[in-house]
Design a protein around this motif. Structure first.
Motif, mmCIF file in Angstrom:
data_model
loop_
_atom_site.group_PDB
_atom_site.id
_atom_site.type_symbol
_atom_site.label_atom_id
_atom_site.label_comp_id
_atom_site.label_asym_id
_atom_site.label_seq_id
_atom_site.Cartn_x
_atom_site.Cartn_y
_atom_site.Cartn_z
ATOM 1 N N HIS A 39 0.839 -1.196 0.000
ATOM 2 C CA HIS A 39 0.000 0.000 0.000
ATOM 3 C C HIS A 39 0.877 1.251 0.000
ATOM 4 O O HIS A 39 1.777 1.388 0.848
ATOM 5 C CB HIS A 39 -0.923 0.013 1.211
ATOM 6 C CG HIS A 39 -1.798 -1.205 1.332
ATOM 7 N ND1 HIS A 39 -2.448 -1.775 0.250
ATOM 8 C CD2 HIS A 39 -2.124 -1.953 2.410
ATOM 9 C CE1 HIS A 39 -3.154 -2.826 0.668
ATOM 10 N NE2 HIS A 39 -2.965 -2.949 1.970
ATOM 11 N N LEU A 40 0.609 2.147 -0.920
ATOM 12 C CA LEU A 40 1.388 3.367 -1.078
ATOM 13 C C LEU A 40 0.779 4.491 -0.247
ATOM 14 O O LEU A 40 -0.399 4.820 -0.407
ATOM 15 C CB LEU A 40 1.432 3.768 -2.558
ATOM 16 C CG LEU A 40 2.096 5.094 -2.892
ATOM 17 C CD1 LEU A 40 3.566 5.087 -2.492
ATOM 18 C CD2 LEU A 40 1.930 5.394 -4.384
ATOM 19 N N HIS A 41 1.579 5.075 0.618
ATOM 20 C CA HIS A 41 1.192 6.240 1.431
ATOM 21 C C HIS A 41 2.047 7.405 0.944
ATOM 22 O O HIS A 41 3.274 7.376 1.082
ATOM 23 C CB HIS A 41 1.472 5.993 2.911
ATOM 24 C CG HIS A 41 0.644 4.907 3.505
ATOM 25 N ND1 HIS A 41 -0.405 5.172 4.352
ATOM 26 C CD2 HIS A 41 0.697 3.561 3.363
ATOM 27 C CE1 HIS A 41 -0.953 4.031 4.724
ATOM 28 N NE2 HIS A 41 -0.306 3.038 4.140
ATOM 29 N N GLU A 42 1.389 8.411 0.360
ATOM 30 C CA GLU A 42 2.147 9.511 -0.232
ATOM 31 C C GLU A 42 1.310 10.782 -0.249
ATOM 32 O O GLU A 42 0.162 10.763 -0.692
ATOM 33 C CB GLU A 42 2.545 9.117 -1.661
ATOM 34 C CG GLU A 42 3.453 10.065 -2.351
ATOM 35 C CD GLU A 42 3.862 9.550 -3.721
ATOM 36 O OE1 GLU A 42 5.031 9.681 -4.041
ATOM 37 O OE2 GLU A 42 3.001 9.015 -4.460
ATOM 38 N N GLY B 105 7.061 9.767 1.636
ATOM 39 C CA GLY B 105 6.189 8.645 1.291
ATOM 40 C C GLY B 105 6.691 7.337 1.880
ATOM 41 O O GLY B 105 7.811 7.232 2.369
ATOM 42 N N LYS B 106 5.826 6.342 1.869
ATOM 43 C CA LYS B 106 6.230 5.012 2.331
ATOM 44 C C LYS B 106 5.359 3.959 1.665
ATOM 45 O O LYS B 106 4.277 4.253 1.148
ATOM 46 C CB LYS B 106 6.129 4.896 3.845
ATOM 47 C CG LYS B 106 4.711 4.832 4.377
ATOM 48 C CD LYS B 106 4.684 4.600 5.875
ATOM 49 C CE LYS B 106 3.254 4.435 6.377
ATOM 50 N NZ LYS B 106 3.190 4.141 7.797
ATOM 51 N N ILE B 107 5.847 2.752 1.685
ATOM 52 C CA ILE B 107 5.070 1.590 1.251
ATOM 53 C C ILE B 107 4.845 0.729 2.484
ATOM 54 O O ILE B 107 5.801 0.299 3.143
ATOM 55 C CB ILE B 107 5.786 0.809 0.139
ATOM 56 C CG1 ILE B 107 5.885 1.675 -1.119
ATOM 57 C CG2 ILE B 107 5.045 -0.499 -0.145
ATOM 58 C CD1 ILE B 107 6.616 1.028 -2.276
ATOM 59 N N GLN B 108 3.580 0.532 2.815
ATOM 60 C CA GLN B 108 3.200 -0.322 3.938
ATOM 61 C C GLN B 108 2.906 -1.703 3.361
ATOM 62 O O GLN B 108 2.078 -1.845 2.455
ATOM 63 C CB GLN B 108 1.958 0.233 4.622
ATOM 64 C CG GLN B 108 1.434 -0.658 5.724
ATOM 65 C CD GLN B 108 0.053 -0.253 6.186
ATOM 66 O OE1 GLN B 108 -0.757 0.212 5.397
ATOM 67 N NE2 GLN B 108 -0.219 -0.439 7.470
ATOM 68 N N VAL B 109 3.590 -2.704 3.876
ATOM 69 C CA VAL B 109 3.405 -4.072 3.393
ATOM 70 C C VAL B 109 2.582 -4.838 4.414
ATOM 71 O O VAL B 109 2.919 -4.874 5.603
ATOM 72 C CB VAL B 109 4.760 -4.775 3.182
ATOM 73 C CG1 VAL B 109 4.549 -6.159 2.568
ATOM 74 C CG2 VAL B 109 5.700 -3.941 2.308
ATOM 75 N N VAL B 110 1.497 -5.435 3.940
ATOM 76 C CA VAL B 110 0.649 -6.254 4.802
ATOM 77 C C VAL B 110 0.511 -7.647 4.207
ATOM 78 O O VAL B 110 0.627 -7.842 2.994
ATOM 79 C CB VAL B 110 -0.753 -5.614 5.016
ATOM 80 C CG1 VAL B 110 -0.627 -4.243 5.668
ATOM 81 C CG2 VAL B 110 -1.525 -5.509 3.730
#
Length: 82
Positions: A7-10, A54-59
């Motif tokens: 999931h991209l958080h930006e 920004g960050k990429i959250q990995v689930v």
């Protein structure tokens, strides 16, 4: 192999990865996520800007977070900042 979602958080918004990717282990997850972050950052630079917040959250498939990959940590910045 397990399915992971990136999931991209930006810039205050979240873009959910609806499809996910099948990867063997957390080392592959990290490599895949960093490659994606760097690709997104390269596209931003081509447009004349770069958002390091920004960050990429990995689930995982159950929705549990397995890692968070911050853009600022995805590249080495030279010269280093204080």
């Amino acid at each position: 192999m397990s399915r992971y979602f990136f999931h991209l958080h930006e810039s205050g918004s979240v873009t959910l990865d609806e499809e996910g990717s099948e990867l063997a282990d957390l080392a592959q997850v990290r490599h895949f996520g960093l490659k994606g972050a760097r690709g997104l950052m390269a596209a931003q630079v081509c447009e004349g800007h770069l958002y390091l917040d920004g960050k990429i959250q990995v689930v995982d498939a159950g929705g549990a977070e397995v890692m968070s990959l911050r853009f600022a940590e995805a590249v080495a910045i030279s010269p280093p900042t204080a």
